[in-house]
Design an enzyme around this catalytic site. Sequence first.
Site, PDB file in Angstrom:
ATOM      1  N   VAL A  28       0.818  -1.222   0.000  1.00 39.13           N
ATOM      2  CA  VAL A  28       0.000   0.000   0.000  1.00 39.13           C
ATOM      3  C   VAL A  28       0.846   1.263   0.000  1.00 39.13           C
ATOM      4  O   VAL A  28       0.337   2.350  -0.302  1.00 39.13           O
ATOM      5  CB  VAL A  28      -0.978   0.024   1.195  1.00 39.13           C
ATOM      6  CG1 VAL A  28      -1.929  -1.166   1.142  1.00 39.13           C
ATOM      7  CG2 VAL A  28      -0.248   0.090   2.532  1.00 39.13           C
ATOM      8  N   ASN A  52      -7.269  -1.117   7.125  1.00 39.98           N
ATOM      9  CA  ASN A  52      -6.818  -1.760   8.351  1.00 39.98           C
ATOM     10  C   ASN A  52      -5.304  -1.945   8.393  1.00 39.98           C
ATOM     11  O   ASN A  52      -4.744  -2.198   9.451  1.00 39.98           O
ATOM     12  CB  ASN A  52      -7.516  -3.118   8.500  1.00 39.98           C
ATOM     13  CG  ASN A  52      -7.008  -3.909   9.679  1.00 39.98           C
ATOM     14  OD1 ASN A  52      -7.179  -3.512  10.819  1.00 39.98           O
ATOM     15  ND2 ASN A  52      -6.376  -5.039   9.403  1.00 39.98           N
ATOM     16  N   TYR A 109       3.214   6.375  15.353  1.00 41.55           N
ATOM     17  CA  TYR A 109       1.956   5.638  15.197  1.00 41.55           C
ATOM     18  C   TYR A 109       0.750   6.530  15.523  1.00 41.55           C
ATOM     19  O   TYR A 109      -0.229   6.569  14.774  1.00 41.55           O
ATOM     20  CB  TYR A 109       1.986   4.416  16.114  1.00 41.55           C
ATOM     21  CG  TYR A 109       0.820   3.477  15.974  1.00 41.55           C
ATOM     22  CD1 TYR A 109       0.674   2.675  14.842  1.00 41.55           C
ATOM     23  CD2 TYR A 109      -0.129   3.363  16.983  1.00 41.55           C
ATOM     24  CE1 TYR A 109      -0.386   1.794  14.723  1.00 41.55           C
ATOM     25  CE2 TYR A 109      -1.193   2.484  16.872  1.00 41.55           C
ATOM     26  CZ  TYR A 109      -1.319   1.697  15.736  1.00 41.55           C
ATOM     27  OH  TYR A 109      -2.370   0.836  15.624  1.00 41.55           O
ATOM     28  N   ALA A 117       0.631   9.786  15.430  1.00 35.76           N
ATOM     29  CA  ALA A 117       0.518  10.820  14.401  1.00 35.76           C
ATOM     30  C   ALA A 117      -0.157  10.275  13.152  1.00 35.76           C
ATOM     31  O   ALA A 117      -1.033  10.924  12.570  1.00 35.76           O
ATOM     32  CB  ALA A 117       1.906  11.372  14.061  1.00 35.76           C
ATOM     33  N   LYS A 138      -2.176   7.679  12.820  1.00 31.82           N
ATOM     34  CA  LYS A 138      -3.574   7.340  13.046  1.00 31.82           C
ATOM     35  C   LYS A 138      -4.421   8.585  13.286  1.00 31.82           C
ATOM     36  O   LYS A 138      -5.567   8.668  12.809  1.00 31.82           O
ATOM     37  CB  LYS A 138      -3.686   6.373  14.222  1.00 31.82           C
ATOM     38  CG  LYS A 138      -3.056   5.003  13.980  1.00 31.82           C
ATOM     39  CD  LYS A 138      -3.689   4.286  12.810  1.00 31.82           C
ATOM     40  CE  LYS A 138      -3.226   2.840  12.683  1.00 31.82           C
ATOM     41  NZ  LYS A 138      -3.830   2.154  11.516  1.00 31.82           N
TER      42      LYS A 138
END
Length: 245
Positions: A66, A91, A156, A158, A160
């Site tokens: 991705v 996800n 992490y 930041a 999310k």
Amino acid sequence: MTAIPSLRRALVTGGSGELGSAICHALAAGGYHVIVHGNQSLHRADDVAAAIREQGGSAESCAFDVTDAGVTRAALDALLAEGTIHAVVNNAGIHDDAPMAGMSDEQWHRVIDVSLHGFFHVTQPLLLPMARARFGRIVSVSSVAAQVGNRGQTNYAAAKAALHGATKSLAREMASRGITANVVAPGIIEGRMIGDDFPPERIREMVPAQRAGKPAEVAALVAFLCSDAAAYINAQVIGINGGMA
């Protein structure tokens, strides 16, 4: 496996993991044809898709990175050639923890590349086909860390937290086309990712419910948000954390 045309189609990135697998099963039980995504683990995505089919559901598997815009677009073009993808669950995500004072550039960018840039690379090509279908469900999986912070996870949190703002803006852009965009923010969920960092005594201290959540509990919320019944729920960040936030 080719999608059954009469079924709506859902793509779940990171669908080969523990939480992703639970989400895939819940969506299949809700009537979706599920596209189970893996990054470097196509065999695990194959296994999830096979398990869904064995239970009477409809599923196929795919694998792409991705973080690579070109590779992702090519993979999505191939999937879209078979029909609209009506729901996407972002996800895919990784941890690479360190105190920010000692965090490397690579740790910072790697985590943000997967969760944030991956969200854009996957979601953007699906929007116009959803708009033409006058139906779409976009659910991004965040974390309680994005709501309250967590030591060692500035990268992490930041990544999310950025999904929250992006989702609220996207919801405003697409709502008139029958498309919703929401965020699910789990707390401590059972599985390999909590590892030794969250022994039972620490979970009891941190979580008012005094237990870790179950992947199936998160999956049920995601499946509901992807259903017709959730058509008026939009631009929301929904915590599922046992009362942590």
